[in-house]
Design a protein around this motif. Structure first.
Motif, PDB file in Angstrom:
ATOM      1  N   ALA A 139      44.758 -55.280 -10.231  1.00  0.00           N
ATOM      2  CA  ALA A 139      43.528 -54.488 -10.815  1.00  0.00           C
ATOM      3  C   ALA A 139      43.612 -54.776 -12.222  1.00  0.00           C
ATOM      4  O   ALA A 139      42.438 -55.378 -12.889  1.00  0.00           O
ATOM      5  CB  ALA A 139      43.508 -53.091 -10.674  1.00  0.00           C
ATOM      6  N   ILE A 140      44.608 -54.699 -12.978  1.00  0.00           N
ATOM      7  CA  ILE A 140      44.685 -54.789 -14.388  1.00  0.00           C
ATOM      8  C   ILE A 140      44.500 -56.262 -14.728  1.00  0.00           C
ATOM      9  O   ILE A 140      43.551 -56.903 -15.542  1.00  0.00           O
ATOM     10  CB  ILE A 140      45.946 -54.517 -15.036  1.00  0.00           C
ATOM     11  CG1 ILE A 140      46.020 -52.906 -14.994  1.00  0.00           C
ATOM     12  CG2 ILE A 140      46.104 -54.966 -16.461  1.00  0.00           C
ATOM     13  CD1 ILE A 140      47.329 -52.424 -15.356  1.00  0.00           C
ATOM     14  N   ALA A 141      44.886 -57.086 -13.927  1.00  0.00           N
ATOM     15  CA  ALA A 141      44.894 -58.722 -14.196  1.00  0.00           C
ATOM     16  C   ALA A 141      43.193 -59.167 -13.872  1.00  0.00           C
ATOM     17  O   ALA A 141      42.627 -59.907 -14.618  1.00  0.00           O
ATOM     18  CB  ALA A 141      45.603 -59.581 -12.920  1.00  0.00           C
ATOM     19  N   LEU A 142      42.700 -58.534 -12.884  1.00  0.00           N
ATOM     20  CA  LEU A 142      41.242 -58.914 -12.659  1.00  0.00           C
ATOM     21  C   LEU A 142      40.483 -58.324 -13.789  1.00  0.00           C
ATOM     22  O   LEU A 142      39.609 -58.951 -14.063  1.00  0.00           O
ATOM     23  CB  LEU A 142      40.763 -58.270 -10.995  1.00  0.00           C
ATOM     24  CG  LEU A 142      41.480 -58.935 -10.093  1.00  0.00           C
ATOM     25  CD1 LEU A 142      41.212 -58.185  -8.746  1.00  0.00           C
ATOM     26  CD2 LEU A 142      41.074 -60.364  -9.815  1.00  0.00           C
ATOM     27  N   THR A 143      40.727 -57.257 -14.170  1.00  0.00           N
ATOM     28  CA  THR A 143      39.954 -56.434 -15.096  1.00  0.00           C
ATOM     29  C   THR A 143      39.994 -57.511 -16.351  1.00  0.00           C
ATOM     30  O   THR A 143      39.220 -57.681 -17.133  1.00  0.00           O
ATOM     31  CB  THR A 143      40.280 -54.935 -15.407  1.00  0.00           C
ATOM     32  OG1 THR A 143      40.369 -54.380 -14.263  1.00  0.00           O
ATOM     33  CG2 THR A 143      39.618 -54.352 -16.521  1.00  0.00           C
ATOM     34  N   ARG A 193      29.356 -46.604 -14.912  1.00  0.00           N
ATOM     35  CA  ARG A 193      29.615 -46.885 -13.951  1.00  0.00           C
ATOM     36  C   ARG A 193      30.877 -47.160 -13.619  1.00  0.00           C
ATOM     37  O   ARG A 193      31.492 -47.098 -12.379  1.00  0.00           O
ATOM     38  CB  ARG A 193      28.645 -48.172 -13.442  1.00  0.00           C
ATOM     39  CG  ARG A 193      27.325 -48.013 -13.635  1.00  0.00           C
ATOM     40  CD  ARG A 193      26.349 -48.890 -13.449  1.00  0.00           C
ATOM     41  NE  ARG A 193      24.979 -48.696 -13.028  1.00  0.00           N
ATOM     42  CZ  ARG A 193      23.989 -49.561 -12.970  1.00  0.00           C
ATOM     43  NH1 ARG A 193      24.326 -50.909 -12.905  1.00  0.00           N
ATOM     44  NH2 ARG A 193      22.609 -49.212 -12.781  1.00  0.00           N
ATOM     45  N   ALA A 194      31.535 -48.015 -14.545  1.00  0.00           N
ATOM     46  CA  ALA A 194      33.094 -48.430 -14.297  1.00  0.00           C
ATOM     47  C   ALA A 194      33.920 -47.314 -13.720  1.00  0.00           C
ATOM     48  O   ALA A 194      34.766 -47.378 -13.155  1.00  0.00           O
ATOM     49  CB  ALA A 194      33.701 -49.252 -15.435  1.00  0.00           C
ATOM     50  N   GLY A 195      33.608 -46.172 -14.803  1.00  0.00           N
ATOM     51  CA  GLY A 195      34.470 -44.817 -14.529  1.00  0.00           C
ATOM     52  C   GLY A 195      34.282 -44.297 -12.900  1.00  0.00           C
ATOM     53  O   GLY A 195      35.372 -44.139 -12.530  1.00  0.00           O
ATOM     54  N   VAL A 196      32.987 -44.249 -12.534  1.00  0.00           N
ATOM     55  CA  VAL A 196      32.898 -43.957 -11.120  1.00  0.00           C
ATOM     56  C   VAL A 196      33.482 -44.865 -10.044  1.00  0.00           C
ATOM     57  O   VAL A 196      34.017 -44.270  -9.377  1.00  0.00           O
ATOM     58  CB  VAL A 196      31.475 -43.768 -10.700  1.00  0.00           C
ATOM     59  CG1 VAL A 196      31.000 -43.353  -9.422  1.00  0.00           C
ATOM     60  CG2 VAL A 196      30.730 -42.740 -11.810  1.00  0.00           C
ATOM     61  N   VAL A 197      33.504 -46.201 -10.416  1.00  0.00           N
ATOM     62  CA  VAL A 197      34.330 -46.818  -9.451  1.00  0.00           C
ATOM     63  C   VAL A 197      35.543 -46.844  -9.364  1.00  0.00           C
ATOM     64  O   VAL A 197      36.265 -46.924  -8.511  1.00  0.00           O
ATOM     65  CB  VAL A 197      33.897 -48.418  -9.871  1.00  0.00           C
ATOM     66  CG1 VAL A 197      34.570 -49.680  -9.249  1.00  0.00           C
ATOM     67  CG2 VAL A 197      32.209 -48.763  -9.376  1.00  0.00           C
ATOM     68  N   PHE A 198      35.978 -46.589 -10.778  1.00  0.00           N
ATOM     69  CA  PHE A 198      37.634 -46.442 -10.710  1.00  0.00           C
ATOM     70  C   PHE A 198      37.790 -45.240  -9.994  1.00  0.00           C
ATOM     71  O   PHE A 198      38.907 -45.221  -9.327  1.00  0.00           O
ATOM     72  CB  PHE A 198      37.890 -46.234 -12.142  1.00  0.00           C
ATOM     73  CG  PHE A 198      39.409 -45.703 -12.501  1.00  0.00           C
ATOM     74  CD1 PHE A 198      40.172 -46.402 -12.145  1.00  0.00           C
ATOM     75  CD2 PHE A 198      39.351 -44.390 -12.920  1.00  0.00           C
ATOM     76  CE1 PHE A 198      41.901 -45.795 -12.347  1.00  0.00           C
ATOM     77  CE2 PHE A 198      40.602 -43.565 -12.963  1.00  0.00           C
ATOM     78  CZ  PHE A 198      41.911 -44.545 -12.715  1.00  0.00           C
ATOM     79  N   GLY A 199      37.174 -43.931 -10.116  1.00  0.00           N
ATOM     80  CA  GLY A 199      37.564 -42.904  -9.630  1.00  0.00           C
ATOM     81  C   GLY A 199      37.305 -42.900  -7.992  1.00  0.00           C
ATOM     82  O   GLY A 199      38.330 -42.380  -7.316  1.00  0.00           O
ATOM     83  N   THR A 200      36.272 -43.575  -7.647  1.00  0.00           N
ATOM     84  CA  THR A 200      36.265 -43.839  -6.093  1.00  0.00           C
ATOM     85  C   THR A 200      37.497 -44.751  -5.648  1.00  0.00           C
ATOM     86  O   THR A 200      38.052 -44.467  -4.741  1.00  0.00           O
ATOM     87  CB  THR A 200      34.909 -44.523  -5.819  1.00  0.00           C
ATOM     88  OG1 THR A 200      34.036 -43.732  -6.263  1.00  0.00           O
ATOM     89  CG2 THR A 200      34.666 -44.716  -4.463  1.00  0.00           C
ATOM     90  N   ALA A 201      37.711 -45.586  -6.221  1.00  0.00           N
ATOM     91  CA  ALA A 201      38.823 -46.553  -5.765  1.00  0.00           C
ATOM     92  C   ALA A 201      39.977 -45.963  -5.776  1.00  0.00           C
ATOM     93  O   ALA A 201      40.976 -46.119  -4.758  1.00  0.00           O
ATOM     94  CB  ALA A 201      39.122 -48.010  -6.672  1.00  0.00           C
ATOM     95  N   ALA A 202      40.299 -45.062  -6.716  1.00  0.00           N
ATOM     96  CA  ALA A 202      41.692 -44.478  -7.058  1.00  0.00           C
ATOM     97  C   ALA A 202      41.887 -43.192  -5.755  1.00  0.00           C
ATOM     98  O   ALA A 202      43.003 -43.207  -5.075  1.00  0.00           O
ATOM     99  CB  ALA A 202      41.693 -43.621  -8.285  1.00  0.00           C
ATOM    100  N   VAL A 203      40.666 -42.567  -5.504  1.00  0.00           N
ATOM    101  CA  VAL A 203      40.656 -41.812  -4.236  1.00  0.00           C
ATOM    102  C   VAL A 203      40.981 -42.373  -2.972  1.00  0.00           C
ATOM    103  O   VAL A 203      41.721 -42.234  -2.220  1.00  0.00           O
ATOM    104  CB  VAL A 203      39.473 -40.936  -4.256  1.00  0.00           C
ATOM    105  CG1 VAL A 203      39.465 -40.198  -2.858  1.00  0.00           C
ATOM    106  CG2 VAL A 203      39.645 -39.830  -5.594  1.00  0.00           C
ATOM    107  N   VAL A 204      40.063 -43.548  -2.888  1.00  0.00           N
ATOM    108  CA  VAL A 204      40.144 -44.026  -1.382  1.00  0.00           C
ATOM    109  C   VAL A 204      41.545 -44.747  -1.511  1.00  0.00           C
ATOM    110  O   VAL A 204      41.968 -44.859  -0.225  1.00  0.00           O
ATOM    111  CB  VAL A 204      39.080 -45.326  -1.336  1.00  0.00           C
ATOM    112  CG1 VAL A 204      39.032 -46.047  -0.200  1.00  0.00           C
ATOM    113  CG2 VAL A 204      37.684 -44.390  -1.419  1.00  0.00           C
TER     114      VAL A 204
END
Length: 600
Positions: free
Chosen positions: A43-47, A9-20
Motif C-alpha cells: 500500500a505504501i509503495a502504491l501510494t 475521500r482518501a481517509g474514508v477509503v483508508f478506513g474502509t480498507a483497514a476494516v475490511v
C-alpha cells in the motif's frame, strides 16, 4: 479535485480498507504480523508512486498560503499548528493511559492478536465484545506492525487534525470565506475536550471525523446528480460511523435522509432508491460481520440489555427530555466556577416531577451535577466553543442563508442525542461529533462579527476567541491524565508511572504480583476480574505470556478451567478469589491483587 476533498475521500477509503482487511484476514485465519506487513508495504509503495503529484500539490498550496494570508489568518494557522504539534509530542511520549482503554479498548486488541482473529472470546468485561470496535481495528494494524502501543495515540491525533480539516471545508461549503474556514478549524482544534482526546486512545474523535465526512460529502451533492462512486463513498463513511460508535448515526442518519430528499427533488427516483440500497450495502459490508457476532451472542445487535439500558434513555416524555437536555448543556458549558446552574435545573426537575438522578434518565450510579472543570479528558467542559456553536447554529437556522438547512439538521442531531442518550458525568466527550458539526456554524457567525464596522464588536469577538484558545492550551498544558507541566508531566514521569497515573496505588501491586508469577516460570495465566478492572496492564507486564479469562458472561464462549493455567491473578473480583482458585494453590496478596501459582 480540491485538496481537502481528496484527503477526506482518501481517509474514508483508508478506513474502509483497514476494516475490511481485518475482517477478511480474520475469516481465513491470516490475521498475523507478517501478512499485515506485506499489505502495508504494498500500500505504501502504491501510494508513493501514484501520489507524487498530489503531495507536490499540497506542498505548493502551503507555500502560496502564507503570502496571500492576512495577519489574523496567519495567526490562526500558527496557533492551530502549534496546538497539534504540541499534541503530537504528548501523543508520542505518553503511553495509553485513559481508564476505558485499560479496561476494554486495548485488551480486546491483545486478545485479537493472541488468537489471530477478531472473534469473540470468554470475558467478564463484556464491553470488550459489545462496544463497537471501529477505532480498535485501526489500532490492531499498528499493534501488528510495531509489536506494541507506542503509536496508538496517533490514531486520535490524526482524527483531530482531519476533524479540523473537515470543519473548515464544511464552513466553506456553507458560504464561508477563507477566514471563516480557518476559524472553524481553530474552534474545533482548540476545544478542550478535542485537545485532550487527541492524545488518547478513546474513540470519540474517530467517530466524529467519520460523521464529519458524511456531512461534507452530503453537502457536495446538494445541487448535482450524485455519481455511483460518490454514493458508495457515502455508504462507506456511514458504515465507519456505525462500526466506531452508533451514537454518531444520530447525526449521520438525518444527513443521509437529506441526501435522499435532495435526489428526489431532482427527480432522480431510481438513483435515490438504488443509491440508498448501495449505502445500506456498504454499511453492511463494513459493520455487518461485527453486528452479526453481537446479534448471535446477545440476541441483539446493540449488545446486552444491561449495557444498552445503562446508556440509552428509558423515558421520552417532554419533561424528562427537557431535564436531560439541560443537564447535558450545563455540564458541557460549565465554567471554572463550577456547576452554578445545577441548582435551578434540579429545582425545575422537582417542579415538573422528574427525578434528576433517576436511573431511567441518568447513567447508573451517577449523580447530577458533576464538576467538569479542571481539564480531564473524560469530562472537560468547553464553555467558549459551546456557546459560540449554539448561538451560531440558532442564528443561522433562523436566517435565510445557504447554511439554514444544515443548521436545522444540526439541531435535529442535538435533539436526537438528548432524546436517546442519558446524562452521564463523562458525557462531554460523547458529543464531540456535535462539536465538529457545529463549529462551521459558529465560524460563520464569528466571521460576520469580525466584519462589523464597530471596533468594540471586533475587539470583543477577538477577546472571546482568545479565551477559547487559552482554554484549549491550558487543557494541553495541565490536563489529565497527560500533561506538559506539573506533577505527572510526560517529560518527568516514567512510562510505567504514566500507565498507572489514574490509579497509582495499584502500580506496585500489579508489578510485584507479575514479578512473582514470572519468576515461577508460569506461562499461561488466568485472569479473574471485576467489570471495571484494568486488564490491559497485565498484557504489558506479561508480554510474551498467554493470558485467558477464567470468567465469562457469554454462554457461547465458556471460560477455560482453572486447571488449564499455570497461575491466577485476581483483582477486584465480583466474588472472592477463593471461588476461582483451588484450595491447594497457595494464595498471596499484594494490596489489591491476589495471585496464586499452580503447585509443582
Amino acid at each position: 479535485m480540491p485538496t481537502r476533498l481528496l484527503l477526506i475521500r482518501a481517509g474514508v477509503v483508508f478506513g474502509t480498507a483497514a476494516v475490511v482487511l481485518v475482517e477478511l484476514l480474520s475469516a481465513v485465519h491470516l490475521l498475523h504480523r507478517a501478512t499485515i506487513w506485506v499489505v502495508w508495504i504494498a500500500a505504501i509503495a502504491l501510494t508513493a508512486y501514484f501520489g507524487r503529484g498530489f503531495f507536490a500539490g499540497i506542498a505548493g498550496k502551503l507555500r502560496t498560503f502564507w503570502p496571500g494570508a492576512d495577519r489574523l489568518e496567519r495567526l490562526i494557522a500558527v496557533v492551530l499548528a502549534g496546538m497539534f504539534l504540541t499534541d503530537l509530542v504528548i501523543a508520542l511520549m505518553a503511553p495509553p493511559n485513559n481508564f476505558d482503554s485499560q479496561t476494554y479498548h486495548l485488551p480486546k486488541v491483545e486478545h485479537w492478536v493472541a488468537q489471530g482473529d477478531v472473534g469473540f472470546y470468554p470475558t467478564v468485561i463484556d464491553r470488550q465484545l459489545a462496544m463497537a470496535p471501529g477505532a480498535e481495528y485501526i489500532l490492531l494494524h499498528l499493534r501488528l506492525l510495531t509489536g506494541g502501543d507506542a503509536l496508538y495515540n496517533l490514531v486520535q491525533l490524526a482524527a483531530g487534525v482531519f476533524g479540523a480539516l473537515v470543519a473548515s471545508r464544511i464552513a466553506g461549503q456553507l458560504g464561508g470565506n477563507r477566514r471563516a474556514q480557518l476559524i472553524a478549524a481553530l474552534l474545533f482544534g482548540t476545544t478542550p475536550i478535542v485537545a485532550l482526546e487527541a492524545t488518547s486512545t478513546q474513540t470519540d474523535l474517530v467517530v466524529a471525523v467519520w460523521v464529519g465526512a458524511v456531512a461534507t460529502l452530503v453537502l457536495d451533492e446538494r445541487d448535482r446528480r450524485t455519481t455511483w462512486p460518490a454514493i458508495a463513498l457515502l455508504g462507506a463513511a456511514a458504515g465507519l460511523v456505525l462500526l466506531t460508535k452508533a451514537t454518531g448515526l444520530l447525526a449521520a442518519g438525518p444527513l443521509l435522509v437529506w441526501w435522499f430528499v435532495l435526489q428526489l427533488r431532482r427527480r432522480e427516483w431510481l438513483r435515490a432508491v438504488a443509491g440508498t440500497g448501495i449505502v445500506v450495502a456498504m454499511m453492511a459490508l463494513i459493520a455487518g460481520p461485527y453486528l452479526w457476532r453481537v446479534e448471535t451472542t446477545y440476541r441483539n445487535p446493540l449488545g446486552p440489555d444491561h449495557l444498552r439500558d445503562s446508556i440509552s434513555m428509558q423515558r421520552h416524555d417532554p419533561a424528562s427530555v427537557l431535564i436531560n437536555a439541560l443537564r447535558i448543556g450545563e455540564t458541557a458549558l460549565q465554567t471554572p466556577a463550577g456547576p452554578v446552574a445545577a441548582g435551578p435545573i434540579r429545582a425545575l426537575a422537582d417542579a415538573i416531577g422528574v427525578d434528576p438522578d433517576g436511573r431511567d434518565i441518568t447513567y447508573w450510579g451517577a449523580t447530577y451535577p458533576y464538576t467538569s472543570w479542571p481539564p480531564d479528558e473524560d469530562r472537560v467542559s468547553f464553555p467558549i466553543q459551546g456557546v459560540l456553536i449554539l448561538v451560531g447554529a440558532l442564528l443561522l437556522a433562523w436566517r435565510r442563508s445557504p447554511a439554514r438547512t444544515y443548521a436545522a439538521l444540526f439541531w435535529l442531531a442535538v435533539l436526537a442525542y438528548v432524546v436517546a442518550v442519558k446524562w452521564q458525568p463523562w458525557g462531554n466527550r460523547l458529543i464531540v461529533f456535535l462539536i465538529l458539526l457545529g463549529t462551521p456554524l459558529a465560524a460563520l457567525w464569528v466571521d460576520s462579527l469580525l466584519g462589523y464596522r464597530r471596533r468594540s464588536v471586533v475587539r470583543a469577538t477577538v477577546a472571546v476567541l482568545t479565551v477559547g484558545v487559552v482554554a484549549g492550551a491550558a487543557a494541553v498544558a495541565v490536563g489529565f491524565p497527560r500533561r506538559l507541566v506539573g506533577s505527572g508531566s510526560v517529560f518527568t514521569t516514567s512510562t510505567m508511572d504514566e500507565r498507572f497515573i489514574r490509579r497509582p496505588e495499584w502500580q506496585a501491586d500489579y508489578e510485584r504480583s507479575a514479578d512473582a508469577i514470572k519468576a515461577s516460570g508460569a506461562q499461561r495465566i488466568g485472569l479473574v476480574q471485576g467489570y471495571n478492572s484494568w486488564e490491559y496492564p497485565w498484557w504489558i507486564l506479561f508480554k510474551g505470556h498467554d493470558l485467558v479469562s477464567l470468567q465469562s458472561l457469554q454462554p457461547d464462549y465458556p471460560a477455560p478451567p482453572v486447571e488449564s493455567v499455570d497461575a491466577v491473578v485476581c483483582i477486584d473480583p465480583p466474588i472472592g478469589c477463593w471461588f476461582y482458585i483451588p484450595q491447594n494453590w497457595p494464595q498471596h496478596k499484594e494490596g489489591a491483587v491476589t495471585y496464586a501459582i499452580r503447585p509443582r
